[in-house]
Design a protein around this motif. Structure first.
Motif, PDB file in Angstrom:
ATOM      1  N   GLU A 182     -31.493  -1.135   7.619  1.00 34.24           N
ATOM      2  CA  GLU A 182     -30.967  -2.324   8.308  1.00 34.24           C
ATOM      3  C   GLU A 182     -29.457  -2.351   8.075  1.00 34.24           C
ATOM      4  O   GLU A 182     -29.001  -2.591   6.952  1.00 34.24           O
ATOM      5  N   VAL A 183     -28.711  -2.057   9.115  1.00 35.66           N
ATOM      6  CA  VAL A 183     -27.272  -1.874   8.980  1.00 35.66           C
ATOM      7  C   VAL A 183     -26.512  -3.001   9.685  1.00 35.66           C
ATOM      8  O   VAL A 183     -26.810  -3.322  10.841  1.00 35.66           O
ATOM      9  N   LYS A 184     -25.569  -3.579   8.967  1.00 38.18           N
ATOM     10  CA  LYS A 184     -24.693  -4.586   9.573  1.00 38.18           C
ATOM     11  C   LYS A 184     -23.315  -3.960   9.742  1.00 38.18           C
ATOM     12  O   LYS A 184     -22.732  -3.443   8.791  1.00 38.18           O
ATOM     13  N   ILE A 185     -22.805  -4.001  10.980  1.00 37.87           N
ATOM     14  CA  ILE A 185     -21.506  -3.410  11.272  1.00 37.87           C
ATOM     15  C   ILE A 185     -20.571  -4.475  11.845  1.00 37.87           C
ATOM     16  O   ILE A 185     -21.021  -5.508  12.369  1.00 37.87           O
ATOM     17  N   LYS A 186     -19.281  -4.188  11.740  1.00 41.36           N
ATOM     18  CA  LYS A 186     -18.272  -5.041  12.357  1.00 41.36           C
ATOM     19  C   LYS A 186     -17.566  -4.233  13.430  1.00 41.36           C
ATOM     20  O   LYS A 186     -17.065  -3.141  13.164  1.00 41.36           O
ATOM     21  N   ARG A 187     -17.548  -4.782  14.635  1.00 42.82           N
ATOM     22  CA  ARG A 187     -16.899  -4.134  15.767  1.00 42.82           C
ATOM     23  C   ARG A 187     -15.914  -5.136  16.366  1.00 42.82           C
ATOM     24  O   ARG A 187     -16.317  -6.097  17.012  1.00 42.82           O
ATOM     25  N   GLY A 188     -14.637  -4.927  16.099  1.00 45.84           N
ATOM     26  CA  GLY A 188     -13.652  -5.928  16.509  1.00 45.84           C
ATOM     27  C   GLY A 188     -13.855  -7.196  15.704  1.00 45.84           C
ATOM     28  O   GLY A 188     -13.891  -7.173  14.474  1.00 45.84           O
ATOM     29  N   ASN A 189     -14.045  -8.303  16.387  1.00 44.72           N
ATOM     30  CA  ASN A 189     -14.302  -9.577  15.708  1.00 44.72           C
ATOM     31  C   ASN A 189     -15.779  -9.928  15.660  1.00 44.72           C
ATOM     32  O   ASN A 189     -16.151 -11.022  15.240  1.00 44.72           O
ATOM     33  N   GLU A 190     -16.634  -8.996  16.097  1.00 42.71           N
ATOM     34  CA  GLU A 190     -18.061  -9.267  16.201  1.00 42.71           C
ATOM     35  C   GLU A 190     -18.834  -8.515  15.128  1.00 42.71           C
ATOM     36  O   GLU A 190     -18.570  -7.353  14.845  1.00 42.71           O
ATOM     37  N   GLU A 191     -19.819  -9.184  14.514  1.00 44.93           N
ATOM     38  CA  GLU A 191     -20.725  -8.537  13.573  1.00 44.93           C
ATOM     39  C   GLU A 191     -22.051  -8.265  14.270  1.00 44.93           C
ATOM     40  O   GLU A 191     -22.611  -9.136  14.935  1.00 44.93           O
ATOM     41  N   ILE A 192     -22.550  -7.042  14.117  1.00 44.24           N
ATOM     42  CA  ILE A 192     -23.739  -6.590  14.826  1.00 44.24           C
ATOM     43  C   ILE A 192     -24.716  -5.997  13.820  1.00 44.24           C
ATOM     44  O   ILE A 192     -24.328  -5.288  12.889  1.00 44.24           O
ATOM     45  N   SER A 193     -25.998  -6.278  14.015  1.00 43.13           N
ATOM     46  CA  SER A 193     -27.050  -5.693  13.185  1.00 43.13           C
ATOM     47  C   SER A 193     -27.815  -4.662  13.997  1.00 43.13           C
ATOM     48  O   SER A 193     -28.089  -4.857  15.181  1.00 43.13           O
ATOM     49  N   THR A 194     -28.166  -3.555  13.343  1.00 43.85           N
ATOM     50  CA  THR A 194     -28.895  -2.494  14.019  1.00 43.85           C
ATOM     51  C   THR A 194     -29.762  -1.759  13.001  1.00 43.85           C
ATOM     52  O   THR A 194     -29.565  -1.882  11.791  1.00 43.85           O
ATOM     53  N   GLN A 195     -30.720  -0.997  13.512  1.00 43.97           N
ATOM     54  CA  GLN A 195     -31.583  -0.182  12.648  1.00 43.97           C
ATOM     55  C   GLN A 195     -31.197   1.288  12.794  1.00 43.97           C
ATOM     56  O   GLN A 195     -30.995   1.785  13.898  1.00 43.97           O
ATOM     57  N   LEU A 196     -31.098   1.949  11.669  1.00 43.85           N
ATOM     58  CA  LEU A 196     -30.684   3.351  11.636  1.00 43.85           C
ATOM     59  C   LEU A 196     -31.728   4.156  10.855  1.00 43.85           C
ATOM     60  O   LEU A 196     -31.965   3.891   9.672  1.00 43.85           O
ATOM     61  N   GLN A 197     -32.369   5.101  11.527  1.00 42.60           N
ATOM     62  CA  GLN A 197     -33.405   5.907  10.901  1.00 42.60           C
ATOM     63  C   GLN A 197     -32.829   7.251  10.441  1.00 42.60           C
ATOM     64  O   GLN A 197     -32.436   8.086  11.257  1.00 42.60           O
ATOM     65  N   PRO A 198     -32.741   7.485   9.120  1.00 37.73           N
ATOM     66  CA  PRO A 198     -32.244   8.782   8.640  1.00 37.73           C
ATOM     67  C   PRO A 198     -33.141   9.924   9.110  1.00 37.73           C
ATOM     68  O   PRO A 198     -34.359   9.761   9.275  1.00 37.73           O
ATOM     69  N   ALA A 199     -32.549  11.082   9.315  1.00 35.69           N
ATOM     70  CA  ALA A 199     -33.288  12.275   9.744  1.00 35.69           C
ATOM     71  C   ALA A 199     -33.093  13.380   8.716  1.00 35.69           C
ATOM     72  O   ALA A 199     -32.019  13.515   8.120  1.00 35.69           O
ATOM     73  N   TYR A 200     -34.144  14.180   8.536  1.00 34.17           N
ATOM     74  CA  TYR A 200     -34.071  15.273   7.567  1.00 34.17           C
ATOM     75  C   TYR A 200     -33.402  16.479   8.215  1.00 34.17           C
ATOM     76  O   TYR A 200     -33.861  16.981   9.240  1.00 34.17           O
ATOM     77  N   ASP A 201     -32.326  16.943   7.607  1.00 28.31           N
ATOM     78  CA  ASP A 201     -31.580  18.086   8.117  1.00 28.31           C
ATOM     79  C   ASP A 201     -32.166  19.359   7.498  1.00 28.31           C
ATOM     80  O   ASP A 201     -32.075  19.564   6.278  1.00 28.31           O
ATOM     81  N   ILE A 202     -32.779  20.201   8.345  1.00 25.20           N
ATOM     82  CA  ILE A 202     -33.461  21.390   7.821  1.00 25.20           C
ATOM     83  C   ILE A 202     -32.471  22.446   7.325  1.00 25.20           C
ATOM     84  O   ILE A 202     -32.848  23.343   6.577  1.00 25.20           O
ATOM     85  N   LYS A 203     -31.205  22.329   7.758  1.00 27.24           N
ATOM     86  CA  LYS A 203     -30.185  23.263   7.278  1.00 27.24           C
ATOM     87  C   LYS A 203     -29.604  22.806   5.946  1.00 27.24           C
ATOM     88  O   LYS A 203     -29.410  23.589   5.024  1.00 27.24           O
ATOM     89  N   GLU A 204     -29.306  21.519   5.859  1.00 29.10           N
ATOM     90  CA  GLU A 204     -28.695  20.973   4.649  1.00 29.10           C
ATOM     91  C   GLU A 204     -29.726  20.622   3.580  1.00 29.10           C
ATOM     92  O   GLU A 204     -29.363  20.327   2.435  1.00 29.10           O
TER      93      GLU A 204
END
Length: 432
Positions: A182-204
């Motif tokens: 659950e990620v809260k970001i600030k874009r300009g003067n606006e605060e936005i909440s979004t969901q970010l699903q991590p992905a498994y990097d098969i190389k790293e």
């Protein structure tokens, strides 16, 4: 009847059209436009600068009576007034009334020092996207979550984020549990909440979110002024933008330190030059940074500035935009080590701004030694105070890319205003 009404309407319209065309060329109207509605000045000024008008125009002071010469107020006693009203007359006919306000002399200490700038962003700044290699192909979780370049990540799972190092543990934990962040970001003067699903990097062989982030920025600039009464300072004269996103850096905190100029890359046509400097990292912080604005960086000094001898070490009066003149001036800056030097410039144009705005001054470097050393205005010179007639009038801000000998400056009044220093406060105003 209708024909007559139509004729009169056309006649009136023609008269108005002719009037609008002729009016700008009408001498009294030109006089009216050239006279300001309000004049502000300081009690220690030699004269109150007025428009250069002809001798047949009289000026009358409500307090001091008739003033013989309308080209300046050299006969006007500034020590005797706070507020006054001036009346301009032509052939005994009043043309315009002007409010005159006289304030106590205001002085600040000019800068010129080279300073190292350390900024810490609000949260962490997103500076790019990258692809994550998964079993299903390449994806960018950050882009899928609509997190954009220039966004500031403020919190993840209700945990405030202040450093890049705080992000990785949360990403790994969520990835292993297959839980979205659950990620809260600030874009300009606006605060936005979004969901970010991590992905498994098969190389790293680890979990990734497909974002490049940064939590700090550093650079060099020049100190513009220091107010010995409030301990506030102003520097740089323009906003600091991130080198990748080209967007203003929203700061959480920051600091300034001493720096030494070690080398200079000369500016050329189409290629701006730059100062190269070393931060004196073993030194204590000079002060904090609390604001990054279009008019520069601002904060409070904790340590005394390194100054040379002479008049540049002492408080100097300031000039308002209306008092800046085309002609000779000087800038204070460092081109070697920490030595502050004065170099000759020419004020090519100055806009009499009545409200805060950037790029109010155009200046040209005329000092032959500075031209030989730097080619003109270079990066790192931003914030160099501009001095004219022993008054601080502004600061260097930008260079013309196609002409490194010339550039823009900002009026000192707007930097002081941005620093929270009110030069028109009541205690500075002469008693009426």
């Amino acid at each position: 009847m209708l024909v007559k009404e139509s004729f009169f309407r056309k006649a009136i319209g023609l008269i108005l059209l002719v009037t609008l065309f002729v009016l700008p060329w009408y001498s009294p109207f030109q006089i009216y436009l050239s006279i300001p509605s309000e004049i502000k000045t300081f009690s220690q000024s030699d004269t109150v600068d007025l428009p250069k008008l002809s001798d047949d125009i009289a000026v009358t002071s409500m307090k001091q009576g008739k003033i013989q010469h309308a080209t300046d107020l050299s006969e006007y006693s500034l020590e005797e007034s706070g507020n006054d009203e001036l009346t301009y007359t032509v052939a005994n006919f009043p043309v315009k009334k002007v409010n005159l306000e006289v304030y106590d002399d205001f002085r600040i200490i000019p800068g010129g020092q080279s300073i190292g700038i350390n900024l810490h962003t609000q949260g962490v700044l997103v500076v790019g996207h990258h692809l994550v290699s998964t079993d299903e192909g390449t994806i960018s979780p950050g882009e899928e979550a609509n997190i954009q370049i220039g966004d500031n990540i403020l919190s993840i799972n209700d945990t405030a984020i202040t450093k890049m190092e705080e992000v990785a543990p949360l990403v790994i934990e969520a990835g292993k549990n297959q839980d979205p962040l659950e990620v809260k970001i600030k874009r300009g003067n606006e605060e936005i909440s979004t969901q970010l699903q991590p992905a498994y990097d098969i190389k790293e062989k680890d979990y990734r979110i497909g974002l490049y982030i940064r939590d700090s920025a550093a650079g060099i600039g020049t100190m513009t002024f220091f107010d010995p009464n409030t301990k506030k300072y102003g520097a740089l004269g323009h906003i600091i933008s991130d080198m990748d996103t080209r967007k203003p850096v929203e700061i959480n905190n920051g600091s300034i330190v001493r720096s030494q100029i070690t080398d200079i890359k000369k500016g050329e046509h189409g290629l701006p030059g730059e100062k190269k400097a070393d931060f004196i990292i073993d030194d204590v912080q000079l002060g904090d940074i609390t604001k990054n604005s279009p008019f520069g960086i601002f904060g409070t000094l904790k340590e005394a500035l390194v100054k040379g001898n002479g008049k540049w070490s002492k408080p100097m009066p300031i000039a308002l935009p209306s008092q800046v003149k085309e002609g000779p001036a000087q800038i204070l800056t460092v081109i070697n080590g920490e030595e502050i030097e004065a170099f000759d410039v020419k004020i090519v144009n100055s806009i009499n701004q009545s409200a805060p705005a950037t790029k109010g001054i155009i200046l040209e470097i005329t000092d032959q030694r500075l031209l030989e050393e730097t080619g003109g205005i270079v990066q790192g010179m931003s914030g160099s105070p501009i001095i004219q007639n022993d008054k601080i009038i502004g600061a260097v801000t930008h260079v013309f890319v196609n002409d490194p000998t010339s550039g823009y400056g900002v009026h000192i009044e707007w930097m002081l205003d941005e620093a929270g220093i009110d030069i028109y406060k009541q205690e500075n105003k002469k008693a009426s």
